[in-house]
Design an enzyme around this catalytic site. Structure first.
Site, PDB file in Angstrom:
ATOM      1  N   SER A  92       0.909  -1.242   0.088  1.00 31.84           N
ATOM      2  CA  SER A  92       0.157   0.293   0.003  1.00 31.84           C
ATOM      3  C   SER A  92       0.701   1.272  -0.048  1.00 31.84           C
ATOM      4  O   SER A  92       2.306   1.045   0.054  1.00 31.84           O
ATOM      5  CB  SER A  92      -0.831   0.006   1.190  1.00 31.84           C
ATOM      6  OG  SER A  92      -0.037   0.369   2.619  1.00 31.84           O
ATOM      7  N   LEU A 147       3.306   4.351  -0.452  1.00 29.92           N
ATOM      8  CA  LEU A 147       4.636   4.450  -1.069  1.00 29.92           C
ATOM      9  C   LEU A 147       5.085   3.658  -1.812  1.00 29.92           C
ATOM     10  O   LEU A 147       5.513   3.591  -2.902  1.00 29.92           O
ATOM     11  CB  LEU A 147       5.521   5.268  -0.114  1.00 29.92           C
ATOM     12  CG  LEU A 147       5.109   6.629   0.568  1.00 29.92           C
ATOM     13  CD1 LEU A 147       6.241   7.048   1.256  1.00 29.92           C
ATOM     14  CD2 LEU A 147       4.449   7.877  -0.307  1.00 29.92           C
ATOM     15  N   ASP A 175       5.495  -7.610   2.359  1.00 27.71           N
ATOM     16  CA  ASP A 175       4.830  -6.589   3.236  1.00 27.71           C
ATOM     17  C   ASP A 175       4.117  -7.691   4.397  1.00 27.71           C
ATOM     18  O   ASP A 175       3.767  -8.971   4.373  1.00 27.71           O
ATOM     19  CB  ASP A 175       3.629  -6.115   2.585  1.00 27.71           C
ATOM     20  CG  ASP A 175       3.120  -4.758   3.112  1.00 27.71           C
ATOM     21  OD1 ASP A 175       2.669  -4.942   4.426  1.00 27.71           O
ATOM     22  OD2 ASP A 175       3.244  -3.718   2.511  1.00 27.71           O
ATOM     23  N   VAL A 185       9.504  -7.306   8.745  1.00 25.30           N
ATOM     24  CA  VAL A 185      11.042  -6.684   8.932  1.00 25.30           C
ATOM     25  C   VAL A 185      11.568  -6.961  10.150  1.00 25.30           C
ATOM     26  O   VAL A 185      12.733  -6.532  10.252  1.00 25.30           O
ATOM     27  CB  VAL A 185      10.782  -5.281   8.368  1.00 25.30           C
ATOM     28  CG1 VAL A 185      10.307  -5.260   6.837  1.00 25.30           C
ATOM     29  CG2 VAL A 185       9.930  -4.451   8.945  1.00 25.30           C
ATOM     30  N   TYR A 232       9.114   8.113  16.257  1.00 26.42           N
ATOM     31  CA  TYR A 232       9.227   8.271  14.626  1.00 26.42           C
ATOM     32  C   TYR A 232      10.320   8.976  14.140  1.00 26.42           C
ATOM     33  O   TYR A 232      11.042   8.490  13.184  1.00 26.42           O
ATOM     34  CB  TYR A 232       7.674   8.865  14.028  1.00 26.42           C
ATOM     35  CG  TYR A 232       7.603   8.704  12.691  1.00 26.42           C
ATOM     36  CD1 TYR A 232       7.386   7.433  12.039  1.00 26.42           C
ATOM     37  CD2 TYR A 232       7.523   9.853  12.122  1.00 26.42           C
ATOM     38  CE1 TYR A 232       7.358   7.373  10.663  1.00 26.42           C
ATOM     39  CE2 TYR A 232       7.424  10.093  10.601  1.00 26.42           C
ATOM     40  CZ  TYR A 232       7.335   8.611  10.145  1.00 26.42           C
ATOM     41  OH  TYR A 232       7.129   8.630   8.551  1.00 26.42           O
ATOM     42  N   THR A 251      -1.126   8.758   2.292  1.00 22.71           N
ATOM     43  CA  THR A 251      -1.001   7.315   2.533  1.00 22.71           C
ATOM     44  C   THR A 251      -2.194   6.806   3.395  1.00 22.71           C
ATOM     45  O   THR A 251      -2.525   7.671   4.000  1.00 22.71           O
ATOM     46  CB  THR A 251       0.412   7.106   3.330  1.00 22.71           C
ATOM     47  OG1 THR A 251       0.515   7.827   4.353  1.00 22.71           O
ATOM     48  CG2 THR A 251       1.683   7.612   2.448  1.00 22.71           C
TER      49      THR A 251
END
Length: 253
Positions: free
Chosen positions: A16, A18, A37, A57, A159, A194
């Site tokens: 999804s 980017l 993903d 990941v 973040y 996004t």
């Protein structure tokens, strides 16, 4: 590096946002694309004639297996675009409670360490492959930071730290891999359309768009993908972090 049907690409977070836009654009340019993903990327992979592998990941074994399956389908990847990421919001102290340490660690693990895991796995495979250009280039890694790396807002401690880490990783990674003919560059997007952002509601989204000097709107995933393609095809672009943000500089909140 010129894109062609002989080149394989891997996009993490490709289901999804980017990542999906980049996977589509890479396929349109002729690359064989594997979508990695945590979510369901089967539809995107089917649309572009690629391969989907469910991958976490933060799990080394999961990533190793994901890359192995991608290589079984398309051969050694020469392009890796890292788009997997999360963006929870939490203040360091709020309403008498501190930031949850496990949340902070999770964001770092996904956004920064996850990016490094995927990049290192791809780099090892690329390092022993034959060069694909007269310059001796064997591959390229594109990473995703954020303007939060430089203009982190209230509630973005985790973040911003994770994306600042990605920005800081860019040059040493490029220097590490230069002997193998592998380039590394990072895109630092501003406010983009996004799935994470679109859930904020129309009024908030419109307000955010107004904060962008020009063009006065949110960025489109296709514009991120366009820059990724330009980086891939520009041999001298290496070790650089590029802001893609319409000249915005984020306010504290």
């Amino acid at each position: 590096m010129k894109l062609s049907t002989s080149l394989a690409a891997v996009v993490t977070g490709g289901a999804s946002g980017l990542g999906a836009a980049t996977a589509r654009r890479l396929a349109a340019e002729g690359a064989k694309v594997a979508v990695l993903d945590m979510g369901d990327g089967a539809a995107v992979a089917q649309e572009i004639g690629g391969t989907f592998v469910k991958v976490d990941v933060t799990d080394e074994a999961s990533l190793e297996e994901g890359f192995a399956k991608a290589r079984e389908a398309h051969g050694q990847e020469r392009i890796l675009v890292n788009c997997a990421g999360i963006a929870p919001v939490a203040k360091t102290v709020s309403r008498g409670a501190r930031h949850a340490f496990d949340t902070f660690a999770k964001v770092i693990d996904v956004n920064l360490v996850g990016t490094f895991r995927a990049s290192a796995i791809a780099a090892l495979g690329m390092s022993s492959a034959e060069p694909v250009t007269d310059d001796g280039e064997r591959g390229i890694i594109v990473m995703t930071a954020s303007v939060a790396a430089f203009d982190g807002q209230i509630g973005q401690a985790a973040y911003a730290a994770s994306k600042g880490g990605v920005a800081g990783l860019t040059l040493p990674l490029a220097r590490d891999l230069s002997q193998y003919g592998i380039r590394v560059a990072t895109i630092a997007p501003g406010i983009f359309e996004t799935p994470m952002l679109m859930g904020l509601g129309e009024k908030v989204i419109a307000s955010l768009g107004e904060q962008v000097p020009f063009p006065k709107r949110l960025g489109r995933p296709e514009e991120y993908a366009e820059l990724a393609i330009a980086i891939i095809q520009s041999p001298m672009l290496n070790g650089e972090v590029i802001r893609l943000d319409g000249a915005i500089r984020m306010a504290p909140r």
